[in-house]
Design a protein around this motif. Sequence first.
Motif, short mmCIF file in Angstrom:
data_model
loop_
_atom_site.label_atom_id
_atom_site.label_comp_id
_atom_site.label_asym_id
_atom_site.label_seq_id
_atom_site.Cartn_x
_atom_site.Cartn_y
_atom_site.Cartn_z
N LYS A 127 0.80 -1.42 -0.18
CA LYS A 127 -0.20 -0.17 -0.24
C LYS A 127 1.01 1.18 -0.62
O LYS A 127 0.20 2.26 -0.74
CB LYS A 127 -0.94 0.36 1.11
CG LYS A 127 -1.82 -0.63 1.21
CD LYS A 127 -3.71 -0.99 2.14
CE LYS A 127 -2.73 -1.17 3.17
NZ LYS A 127 -4.05 -1.25 4.11
N ALA A 128 1.86 1.19 0.36
CA ALA A 128 2.73 2.10 0.32
C ALA A 128 3.07 2.79 -0.59
O ALA A 128 3.15 3.97 -1.00
CB ALA A 128 4.12 2.44 1.67
N TRP A 129 3.45 0.93 -1.51
CA TRP A 129 3.91 1.60 -2.88
C TRP A 129 3.06 2.39 -3.63
O TRP A 129 3.73 3.19 -4.43
CB TRP A 129 4.82 1.04 -3.35
CG TRP A 129 5.09 0.22 -5.14
CD1 TRP A 129 6.39 0.30 -5.09
CD2 TRP A 129 4.08 -0.16 -6.14
NE1 TRP A 129 6.66 0.69 -6.77
CE2 TRP A 129 5.30 0.82 -7.52
CE3 TRP A 129 3.51 -0.70 -5.93
CZ2 TRP A 129 4.63 -0.14 -8.62
CZ3 TRP A 129 2.79 0.10 -7.82
CH2 TRP A 129 3.47 0.13 -8.89
N ILE A 130 2.10 1.70 -4.00
CA ILE A 130 0.92 1.80 -4.09
C ILE A 130 0.99 3.90 -3.77
O ILE A 130 0.30 4.38 -5.02
CB ILE A 130 -0.75 1.91 -3.91
CG1 ILE A 130 -0.49 0.01 -4.16
CG2 ILE A 130 -1.74 2.04 -4.73
CD1 ILE A 130 -1.30 -1.06 -3.67
N GLU A 131 0.44 4.41 -2.73
CA GLU A 131 0.10 5.32 -2.08
C GLU A 131 1.15 6.77 -2.77
O GLU A 131 1.08 7.61 -3.35
CB GLU A 131 0.21 5.64 -0.97
CG GLU A 131 -1.03 5.12 -0.16
CD GLU A 131 -2.31 6.08 0.31
OE1 GLU A 131 -2.23 7.50 -1.54
OE2 GLU A 131 -2.96 6.02 0.55
N ALA A 132 2.53 6.03 -2.96
CA ALA A 132 3.69 7.22 -3.71
C ALA A 132 3.45 6.50 -5.17
O ALA A 132 4.23 8.34 -5.76
CB ALA A 132 5.03 5.80 -3.18
N VAL A 133 3.41 6.15 -5.50
CA VAL A 133 2.79 6.39 -7.50
C VAL A 133 2.10 6.07 -7.91
O VAL A 133 2.10 7.53 -9.32
CB VAL A 133 3.11 4.84 -7.54
CG1 VAL A 133 2.70 4.38 -9.21
CG2 VAL A 133 4.38 3.76 -7.25
N ALA A 134 0.92 6.71 -7.04
CA ALA A 134 -0.06 7.94 -7.60
C ALA A 134 -0.21 8.88 -6.57
O ALA A 134 -0.45 9.78 -7.83
CB ALA A 134 -1.59 7.12 -6.13
N ALA A 135 0.66 9.43 -6.58
CA ALA A 135 1.53 10.71 -5.63
C ALA A 135 1.71 11.72 -6.61
O ALA A 135 1.95 12.73 -6.92
CB ALA A 135 1.36 10.80 -4.59
N GLN A 136 2.94 10.79 -6.36
CA GLN A 136 3.40 10.88 -8.09
C GLN A 136 3.21 11.41 -9.27
O GLN A 136 3.58 12.65 -10.24
CB GLN A 136 4.73 10.08 -8.26
CG GLN A 136 5.72 10.27 -9.34
CD GLN A 136 6.75 9.28 -9.28
OE1 GLN A 136 7.86 9.22 -9.47
NE2 GLN A 136 6.54 7.87 -10.71
N GLN A 137 2.49 10.15 -9.42
CA GLN A 137 1.30 10.99 -10.97
C GLN A 137 0.27 12.01 -10.84
O GLN A 137 0.66 13.06 -12.05
CB GLN A 137 1.14 10.13 -11.14
CG GLN A 137 1.29 8.31 -12.15
CD GLN A 137 -0.27 7.23 -12.41
OE1 GLN A 137 -0.30 6.39 -11.38
NE2 GLN A 137 -0.91 7.35 -13.22
N ALA A 191 3.16 14.04 -2.11
CA ALA A 191 3.96 12.69 -2.89
C ALA A 191 5.25 13.04 -2.25
O ALA A 191 5.77 11.92 -1.94
CB ALA A 191 4.95 14.13 -5.07
N ALA A 192 5.80 13.70 -1.65
CA ALA A 192 6.89 13.96 -0.46
C ALA A 192 6.64 13.14 0.73
O ALA A 192 7.06 12.59 1.66
CB ALA A 192 6.82 15.47 0.47
N GLN A 193 5.61 13.70 1.08
CA GLN A 193 4.85 12.14 1.98
C GLN A 193 5.07 11.21 2.28
O GLN A 193 4.81 10.15 2.98
CB GLN A 193 3.54 12.94 2.68
CG GLN A 193 3.71 14.42 3.86
CD GLN A 193 2.42 15.37 4.56
OE1 GLN A 193 0.94 14.56 3.53
NE2 GLN A 193 2.28 15.71 5.02
N ALA A 194 3.86 10.88 0.81
CA ALA A 194 3.97 9.39 0.22
C ALA A 194 5.15 8.95 0.48
O ALA A 194 5.88 7.63 0.40
CB ALA A 194 3.06 9.02 -1.23
N GLN A 195 6.18 9.68 -0.56
CA GLN A 195 7.77 8.74 -0.12
C GLN A 195 8.57 8.59 0.69
O GLN A 195 8.70 7.75 0.94
CB GLN A 195 8.73 10.00 -0.85
CG GLN A 195 8.13 10.01 -2.42
CD GLN A 195 9.46 8.78 -2.79
OE1 GLN A 195 10.16 7.66 -2.55
NE2 GLN A 195 9.89 8.45 -5.03
#
Length: 355
Positions: A127-137, A191-195
């Motif tokens: 889930k952390a990976w999903i959130e980070a990729v989506a936030a970057q998009q 995006a920063a928080q997700a990363q």
Amino acid sequence: MAGLLALPFALAAQTASPTQEADWRRANDAVGALKRGHADVLKWEQANTSAATATPASTLGVAMPTTEVAVRMAWTVHRDLARALARLGPKNEQLIAEGRWTELDPSLQRRVEDASEVLEVAAAGRKAWIEAVAAQQVLKHQRDMLEAAQAAYELGQRMVTVGNWSKLQLSPVQLAASNARMNLRRAQQAAAQAQANLVKTMGQTGLQDGFELPDQLPAIPVQPMTAAELQKRAEAVRSHLPDAESLRNRALSKSAMNVYWAAHALAQDSQGDILKTREFITEETVLHYNGMLKSVWDLLDEVRNQSQATVDAIGAQRDFWIAEADLQWVLQGGEPDSFVSLGGAGGDAPAAAAH
């Protein structure tokens, strides 16, 4: 590109002299000759991008192209799970890493000590990976929206300068640009928080700022898992649980399934009819603009509209994959603290899970 750079200034005086009208037509001819049409029109603004909208440079670490990589790295942080992973065996370990949890033995958590922790860490990494990729998009498309809004505001300022617009007419365009800047800042922070969360989940805090991620999330499946197969799986899991846990899992399974199906339907709608219709409108607007049947305001508005539709679609796609991860965890006997709220791209707080 000289004609394109002059386009905002020429368009600001559409009702002015014949000489200015000729300049405007030459600028439109230049736009029509470009393969990328409206996208290249907006690039004039990049030379004047303010420091306020620039993204600070970050030091990205290793590549993390898939959720499988994320899950395996998350496991390495928890060295105490090495024994449990060994007991699970390579086949089960691969199924868990790939997110194919419905293929696992329903009694796995009862037979293998600490198997539940292996699954919990895997779910968190996924889930952390999903959130980070989506936030970057989302961040990328918020930049596109700001670019269009700033271009419109710059044109409006020129029209006020030459007397074709009042400051009152400029105000909505100015507000749109301000809102776009705020949305970009929110997206940058998200995006920063997700990363940061991904870095923390992977045990890399202080070692690197983030991970190199893919440009987009995986496509959602054409068809979701059916009620029959999910119910069969849920009943198989509950047969290995104590009575109290079985009752709780029954409630959790019902909630997880409903969220999963709703998330799939929303993702399909947002990526199907809505996004395709918006893309069609944008293409037609570009054609009409190049034929001088639409104004630059129509064009820039539609660029923003399509970017917003894309952001919404990304949010729905993200919500589906999180709902899918939670469902698979529940169908292995897990107990997520909450389920995704299906609140769109803004990252709304998750709704409470069933209790």
